[in-house]
Design a protein around this motif. Sequence first.
Motif, PDB file in Angstrom:
ATOM      1  N   VAL A  20       0.832  -1.201   0.000  1.00  0.00           N
ATOM      2  CA  VAL A  20       0.000   0.000   0.000  1.00  0.00           C
ATOM      3  C   VAL A  20       0.868   1.253   0.000  1.00  0.00           C
ATOM      4  CG1 VAL A  20      -1.993  -1.064   1.102  1.00  0.00           C
ATOM      5  CG2 VAL A  20      -0.197  -0.073   2.522  1.00  0.00           C
ATOM      6  N   LYS A  21       0.293   2.339  -0.513  1.00  0.00           N
ATOM      7  CA  LYS A  21       0.939   3.651  -0.481  1.00  0.00           C
ATOM      8  C   LYS A  21       0.287   4.466   0.633  1.00  0.00           C
ATOM      9  CE  LYS A  21       2.347   3.739  -5.236  1.00  0.00           C
ATOM     10  NZ  LYS A  21       2.397   4.472  -6.475  1.00  0.00           N
ATOM     11  N   ILE A  22       1.087   5.285   1.287  1.00  0.00           N
ATOM     12  CA  ILE A  22       0.642   6.071   2.428  1.00  0.00           C
ATOM     13  C   ILE A  22       0.789   7.554   2.111  1.00  0.00           C
ATOM     14  CG2 ILE A  22       1.066   6.564   4.876  1.00  0.00           C
ATOM     15  CD1 ILE A  22       0.152   3.689   4.307  1.00  0.00           C
ATOM     16  N   ARG A  23      -0.235   8.321   2.491  1.00  0.00           N
ATOM     17  CA  ARG A  23      -0.188   9.786   2.363  1.00  0.00           C
ATOM     18  C   ARG A  23      -0.131  10.375   3.762  1.00  0.00           C
ATOM     19  NH1 ARG A  23      -4.669  13.205   2.655  1.00  0.00           N
ATOM     20  NH2 ARG A  23      -6.011  11.442   2.192  1.00  0.00           N
ATOM     21  N   GLU A  24       0.729  11.363   3.958  1.00  0.00           N
ATOM     22  CA  GLU A  24       0.844  12.039   5.246  1.00  0.00           C
ATOM     23  C   GLU A  24      -0.022  13.291   5.249  1.00  0.00           C
ATOM     24  OE1 GLU A  24       4.566  12.811   7.941  1.00  0.00           O
ATOM     25  OE2 GLU A  24       4.448  14.405   6.417  1.00  0.00           O
ATOM     26  N   GLY A  25      -0.789  13.465   6.313  1.00  0.00           N
ATOM     27  CA  GLY A  25      -1.577  14.678   6.513  1.00  0.00           C
ATOM     28  C   GLY A  25      -1.038  15.418   7.725  1.00  0.00           C
ATOM     29  N   LYS A  26      -1.248  16.736   7.761  1.00  0.00           N
ATOM     30  CA  LYS A  26      -0.713  17.541   8.846  1.00  0.00           C
ATOM     31  C   LYS A  26      -1.810  18.355   9.510  1.00  0.00           C
ATOM     32  CE  LYS A  26       3.012  20.807   9.855  1.00  0.00           C
ATOM     33  NZ  LYS A  26       2.385  21.273  11.027  1.00  0.00           N
ATOM     34  N   LEU A  27      -1.845  18.266  10.822  1.00  0.00           N
ATOM     35  CA  LEU A  27      -2.669  19.123  11.651  1.00  0.00           C
ATOM     36  C   LEU A  27      -1.733  20.199  12.219  1.00  0.00           C
ATOM     37  CD1 LEU A  27      -4.595  16.255  13.439  1.00  0.00           C
ATOM     38  CD2 LEU A  27      -5.449  17.724  11.616  1.00  0.00           C
ATOM     39  N   PRO A  28      -2.216  21.178  12.952  1.00  0.00           N
ATOM     40  CA  PRO A  28      -1.310  22.220  13.452  1.00  0.00           C
ATOM     41  C   PRO A  28      -0.065  21.698  14.177  1.00  0.00           C
ATOM     42  CG  PRO A  28      -3.561  22.889  13.788  1.00  0.00           C
ATOM     43  CD  PRO A  28      -3.608  21.475  13.266  1.00  0.00           C
ATOM     44  N   THR A  29      -0.198  20.679  15.011  1.00  0.00           N
ATOM     45  CA  THR A  29       0.976  20.175  15.737  1.00  0.00           C
ATOM     46  C   THR A  29       1.155  18.661  15.620  1.00  0.00           C
ATOM     47  OG1 THR A  29      -0.309  19.938  17.767  1.00  0.00           O
ATOM     48  CG2 THR A  29       0.849  22.029  17.435  1.00  0.00           C
ATOM     49  N   LEU A  30       0.318  17.992  14.835  1.00  0.00           N
ATOM     50  CA  LEU A  30       0.361  16.536  14.722  1.00  0.00           C
ATOM     51  C   LEU A  30       0.315  16.100  13.268  1.00  0.00           C
ATOM     52  CD1 LEU A  30      -2.208  15.709  17.530  1.00  0.00           C
ATOM     53  CD2 LEU A  30       0.263  15.517  17.686  1.00  0.00           C
TER      54      LEU A  30
END
Length: 76
Positions: A20-30
């Motif tokens: 599988v391929k993974i996408r990274e998402g960003k929250l303000p500090t996480l």
Amino acid sequence: MRRMEFKMERQGLIEIGQEVKIREGKLPTLYYYVIEPAVAMSGNFAFGERLKSRTGKIIDIKETEKGFYVEAEFDE
């Protein structure tokens, strides 16, 4: 090797042994991760826990009363 757990809402979207391929998402500090194409989502991780690899292999899928949980393994 690093293992991570992802929450999957519907059964049959991926299979054990699948790459599988993974996408990274960003929250303000996480940060969080999504198995593409939006099949399952991880919990939140701090900066120091970020995933370095963007591909992994599904090693287990468990069904619970809260839904399906996918365990993936990454080379790190």
